[in-house]
Structure formats: C-alpha cells, structure tokens
Design a protein around this motif. Structure first.
Motif, PDB file in Angstrom:
ATOM      1  N   VAL A  69       0.854  -1.183   0.000  1.00  0.00           N
ATOM      2  CA  VAL A  69       0.000   0.000   0.000  1.00  0.00           C
ATOM      3  C   VAL A  69       0.892   1.236   0.000  1.00  0.00           C
ATOM      4  O   VAL A  69       1.788   1.371   0.842  1.00  0.00           O
ATOM      5  CB  VAL A  69      -0.941   0.006   1.220  1.00  0.00           C
ATOM      6  CG1 VAL A  69      -1.796   1.277   1.223  1.00  0.00           C
ATOM      7  CG2 VAL A  69      -1.826  -1.241   1.209  1.00  0.00           C
ATOM      8  N   CYS A  70       0.640   2.131  -0.959  1.00  0.00           N
ATOM      9  CA  CYS A  70       1.499   3.303  -1.147  1.00  0.00           C
ATOM     10  C   CYS A  70       0.691   4.580  -0.960  1.00  0.00           C
ATOM     11  O   CYS A  70      -0.391   4.736  -1.552  1.00  0.00           O
ATOM     12  CB  CYS A  70       2.113   3.293  -2.540  1.00  0.00           C
ATOM     13  SG  CYS A  70       3.096   1.815  -2.905  1.00  0.00           S
ATOM     14  N   ASN A  71       1.241   5.501  -0.167  1.00  0.00           N
ATOM     15  CA  ASN A  71       0.560   6.759   0.114  1.00  0.00           C
ATOM     16  C   ASN A  71       1.201   7.961  -0.559  1.00  0.00           C
ATOM     17  O   ASN A  71       0.631   9.055  -0.577  1.00  0.00           O
ATOM     18  CB  ASN A  71       0.514   6.995   1.627  1.00  0.00           C
ATOM     19  CG  ASN A  71      -0.286   5.918   2.346  1.00  0.00           C
ATOM     20  OD1 ASN A  71      -1.419   5.632   1.979  1.00  0.00           O
ATOM     21  ND2 ASN A  71       0.325   5.306   3.354  1.00  0.00           N
ATOM     22  N   ASP A  72       2.403   7.773  -1.087  1.00  0.00           N
ATOM     23  CA  ASP A  72       3.056   8.870  -1.794  1.00  0.00           C
ATOM     24  C   ASP A  72       4.011   8.288  -2.832  1.00  0.00           C
ATOM     25  O   ASP A  72       4.192   7.066  -2.934  1.00  0.00           O
ATOM     26  CB  ASP A  72       3.787   9.807  -0.829  1.00  0.00           C
ATOM     27  CG  ASP A  72       4.788   9.087   0.062  1.00  0.00           C
ATOM     28  OD1 ASP A  72       5.423   8.111  -0.396  1.00  0.00           O
ATOM     29  OD2 ASP A  72       4.928   9.498   1.232  1.00  0.00           O
ATOM     30  N   ASP A  75       6.775   5.965  -1.582  1.00  0.00           N
ATOM     31  CA  ASP A  75       6.270   4.609  -1.308  1.00  0.00           C
ATOM     32  C   ASP A  75       6.187   3.797  -2.595  1.00  0.00           C
ATOM     33  O   ASP A  75       6.532   2.602  -2.628  1.00  0.00           O
ATOM     34  CB  ASP A  75       4.880   4.669  -0.665  1.00  0.00           C
ATOM     35  CG  ASP A  75       4.902   5.163   0.771  1.00  0.00           C
ATOM     36  OD1 ASP A  75       5.999   5.251   1.355  1.00  0.00           O
ATOM     37  OD2 ASP A  75       3.807   5.469   1.294  1.00  0.00           O
ATOM     38  N   VAL A  88      -2.377   1.705  -4.858  1.00  0.00           N
ATOM     39  CA  VAL A  88      -2.639   3.115  -4.551  1.00  0.00           C
ATOM     40  C   VAL A  88      -4.134   3.400  -4.596  1.00  0.00           C
ATOM     41  O   VAL A  88      -4.885   2.762  -5.334  1.00  0.00           O
ATOM     42  CB  VAL A  88      -1.897   4.046  -5.541  1.00  0.00           C
ATOM     43  CG1 VAL A  88      -0.397   3.801  -5.486  1.00  0.00           C
ATOM     44  CG2 VAL A  88      -2.408   3.871  -6.975  1.00  0.00           C
ATOM     45  N   ASP A  90      -4.983   6.814  -4.843  1.00  0.00           N
ATOM     46  CA  ASP A  90      -4.986   8.076  -5.578  1.00  0.00           C
ATOM     47  C   ASP A  90      -4.378   7.835  -6.953  1.00  0.00           C
ATOM     48  O   ASP A  90      -3.198   7.489  -7.075  1.00  0.00           O
ATOM     49  CB  ASP A  90      -4.169   9.109  -4.802  1.00  0.00           C
ATOM     50  CG  ASP A  90      -4.109  10.464  -5.503  1.00  0.00           C
ATOM     51  OD1 ASP A  90      -4.679  10.603  -6.597  1.00  0.00           O
ATOM     52  OD2 ASP A  90      -3.460  11.381  -4.944  1.00  0.00           O
TER      53      ASP A  90
END
Length: 455
Positions: A69-72, A75, A88, A90
């Motif tokens: 799981v990546c938030n930026d 990541d 992601v 977003d």
C-alpha cells in the motif's frame, strides 16, 4: 492468424501494466489471466477500496507481500524497487510508476478521463474498459494518443472491441456489412414443455408456441414475442453505450434511435437483420443493432457475443457454406457470421500485447463522433435535481437511453456527460436532456468532449 508469430517478441521483457478498478468483474478476470502470463507484469493497482483490493488479491492466491500500500511517490518507488505491486488509492500516484500501459476500468467517466489523459500525455498506452467514458470522449482520447505517439484502444473481451474486430475483419475480406451487432446481456430461455420463460432469476408462465418459428411475416412474429414477454425488460442501458463506441469506431450508424431489440433465435439472425424489402426489420443497411437471445434450455447461448450480417454475392458458394452449417438466410441473399462469446479480461491481454509490442489498437485507429447516446426524461425534472447514476448497469434514474446519429442529436447532452450532474433548468417528461440544462462547472469530461474531432 498465428498469434505466436504476431507477438514473437513477447517475453523479451515483461510488459508493465497498471489496472485501475481491479475489484470489478472485468478487473478481476484480467488479474486472473495475468497470473498465467509471465510476460505481463502488474506494476500497479489503483482503487479507492484498498482493503477490498487486498482481499481480491488474497482470494486469487497472491502472497500477502505481493502488493504494498502506497501513500506517496516515495512509497511507490520503494514498492517497485522491491518488485512488488504498488497499490494506490490516488490515481495521481500512477505517474510515479514506470508503465507501458494503463487499463482503465473504474466505470466512472469524470475520473476515467483524467486517468487516461495523464497516461497518454506521459507516453503511456491506454486500454479503455470504461465504455461510459469511451462513448463520450473516445475520439478525443484517440486523437490525444496519436499526438503523443502511443495507442488508445478498446480492450478485447468487451463487446465493443470484439465487434469492431469482427466488422473490420469482414471489411478487409471485402464483405458488405449489412448489419453489425451484439446480443444483450441476458438470455430469454423458453421451456416448451413447461411453457415457462427464465430470465435471470425470474421464471414466468408463458407460451411462445404460436410465435416460436418466424413464419412468413417476420415483423408480426417479433411483435408477438415482444408482447408475450412484455413483463420482462427488453433493453439495457449498456447496449446503447457499447454501440455508441462501435459506431464512432466504424462509422456504422444506429439502426434506430431506440435500437430494435428483436427477441431472436441465433438461427434467425440472417433473416431478421436484413432490409424490410427482403422481409427483415432494417430501414437502412450498414448499421449497428442489438438482439435479445431467445433459446431453449438445451440450446447454446450466444454468450453476449457479436455478429455481422453480410450480403451473399454468389449463390453456389453460400449454398455450399449453408450445407456446412453456416447461417444463411432463407432467401439465400444474406448470411450471419458470429462470435458467441466475450470473455472480459481473460481476452484483454491480446489488446495489451498489440498496443505495446505492435503499436496498434485492437479497436479503431481513428475515431469520430458518428453517434451520440442521449437521455430522454421519463418524468418531469426540476432545476436543482441531480441526474444520479447508479446500479450495475450505470443507469440514470428517471431517464431512458437512446442512440442518435450525431447530427440528429442536436443540443442533447451525451448520456454519461449528464450522469451525476446537477440540473440548472427544468427538463420536462419526454424531452431529451439538453447540454444547457447541466451544471458543468469543473467537469473534466465536458472539457474533453469539447475537444472531440468533428465527424
């Protein structure tokens, strides 16, 4: 066609794919097939429902560490460096992933168009499974892809791409396409012993014995079938959307604004989708249309497949083919050629290989807005109401779809441009929802629609 030869460079390096909308039936089926193809790498998955996506991966047998799981952007880069799928929520984070192609399957036009534009502008191919978006702005996105040296395509496995393929196959071979079309989503299954019709989970007591065979008056028989099954839905919103895409990609106009939707057995298609002067239902030829598949329980289904009806040019040749079991009409002037399936994401890798390895779409290389799916109000609407889209078939409550020639559509708004928009003026029952009645402030889909090339 030898596909192994066509894609002979397959496997030299994995094709890096991002899938937006992995939880739906299409997305899940594509992920299933990717697992069997080491040449196709899932680099990223994008969905607002992160937990649901992780559950989908787990249900398909992926290891717990297969996705991160990546938030930026950092990541994302770390996940990819570790050889993991970047998950992601977003879609903007897809820009941080090195990709060859994005498969867009959200079903949400306002989001979908932004994702496609972002990918195409940075030189990434796009396979557009969100046909709601394609029906409104496919021509513009196709043009944008050409400007950026990449491919925009409908994906094989969806009916539009499969039908575009069949139409163009027929044209290349020199056939005159009289009609091209698809079956609607669900079969009408008649049990002549029990005198019942099954449709989805419904069963209705009804006898079709008197209209089971076409007879000499085809129109009368079709009218009798329609009346006998009037308690069941005989049209579906996605059909209009899908044929809008096919029309824009092939130039074939709709056969009728409401489409014809005959209740037809497969063996009857070459007698029904022919000109009226030859006993059929068509007011003009070279059109797209839909039928409802009528069959017995022991008959094969059309499987949501696609067909073309072509004109027979040599009696002897087509009589020979008829003897071999091909569908030739009773008067010998028309034949039906069909593919009785669409396998959703299981077929889609063919489109991905074609785009990335060959630089060619499996849909149309050029699109123009030849048709427009519009919305007719079935009740009075007041200014301030929202045309809410919902349900599995992405319908809009209080309106019904129609498919017009582009010129005849006038100032009517494209159906999925109207979806989820607030009305700024009243719309009376029976009227086509006009563009001017919609609050389009900030609409990316509207901005893209205005960039569509002319027909």
């Amino acid at each position: 066609m030898n596909y192994e030869h066509l894609f002979k460079t397959l496997g030299r390096r994995p094709i890096r794919m991002a899938l937006v909308g992995p939880k739906g039936g299409f997305g899940r089926s594509l992920v299933v097939q990717c697992r069997a193809l080491p040449s196709l790498e899932i680099a990223a998955l994008c969905d607002l429902d992160i937990d649901g996506t992780l559950a989908t991966l787990a249900s398909l047998g992926f290891d717990a560490g297969a996705a991160t799981v990546c938030n930026d952007a950092d990541d994302v880069k770390a996940a990819r460096a570790a050889g993991r799928i970047a998950l992601v929520g977003d879609y903007a984070l897809l820009d941080a992933v090195e990709l060859d192609i994005v498969v867009e399957a959200t079903g949400q036009p306002e989001v979908s168009v932004r994702i496609a534009e972002n990918a195409l502008r940075r030189g990434v191919h796009v396979a557009m499974a969100t046909k709601e978006t394609d029906s409104v702005v496919g021509p513009y996105l196709n043009q944008l892809a050409i400007e950026n040296g990449v491919v925009y395509t409908t994906p094989d496995g969806d009916q539009p791409s499969n039908l575009i393929g069949l139409v163009t196959w027929a044209r290349v071979l020199g056939f005159e396409v009289v009609a091209a079309g698809k079956s609607s989503e669900y079969d009408f299954i008649y049990d002549p012993a029990a005198h019942t019709v099954d449709y989805l989970d419904e069963r209705h007591a009804v006898s079709l014995d008197a209209c089971w065979t076409l007879g000499d008056d085809i129109s009368a028989t079709l009218a009798a079938r329609r009346q006998a099954l009037s308690m069941l839905p005989q049209s579906a919103t996605p059909d209009y959307c899908e044929l809008n895409v096919v029309s824009n990609s092939t130039g074939l106009p709709p056969a009728a604004e409401a489409l014809n939707y005959p209740l037809a057995r497969i063996t009857e298609l070459a007698d029904i989708f022919v000109p009226r002067e030859d006993g059929g239902i068509l007011a003009r030829t070279g059109v797209v249309d839909v039928f409802n598949c009528l069959r017995r329980p022991d008959d094969v289904s059309f499987g949501g497949g696609v067909f073309v009806v072509v004109r027979c040019k040599d009696d002897e040749t087509w009589q020979l083919l008829k003897q071999k079991g091909h569908l030739v009409g009773r008067n010998g002037r028309y034949a039906c050629i069909y593919l009785p399936y669409h396998l959703m994401g299981l077929e889609t890798p063919m489109s991905l290989f074609s785009a990335v390895l060959l630089g060619q779409p499996t849909g149309s290389a050029t699109q123009r807005p030849h048709a427009r799916m519009v919305a007719r109000a079935t009740r009075d609407f007041k200014a301030g109401e929202t045309l809410a889209m919902g349900g599995h078939h992405h319908t809009i409550e209080g309106v019904t779809p129609l498919l017009f020639d582009r010129v005849e559509a006038g100032d009517a708004a494209p159906f999925y441009l109207a979806a989820n928009k607030r009305l700024v003026s009243d719309v009376a029952k029976g009227e086509l929802v006009p563009l001017a009645a919609l609050d389009l402030e900030g609409s990316a889909l509207h901005a893209a629609w205005r960039r569509n090339p002319s027909a």
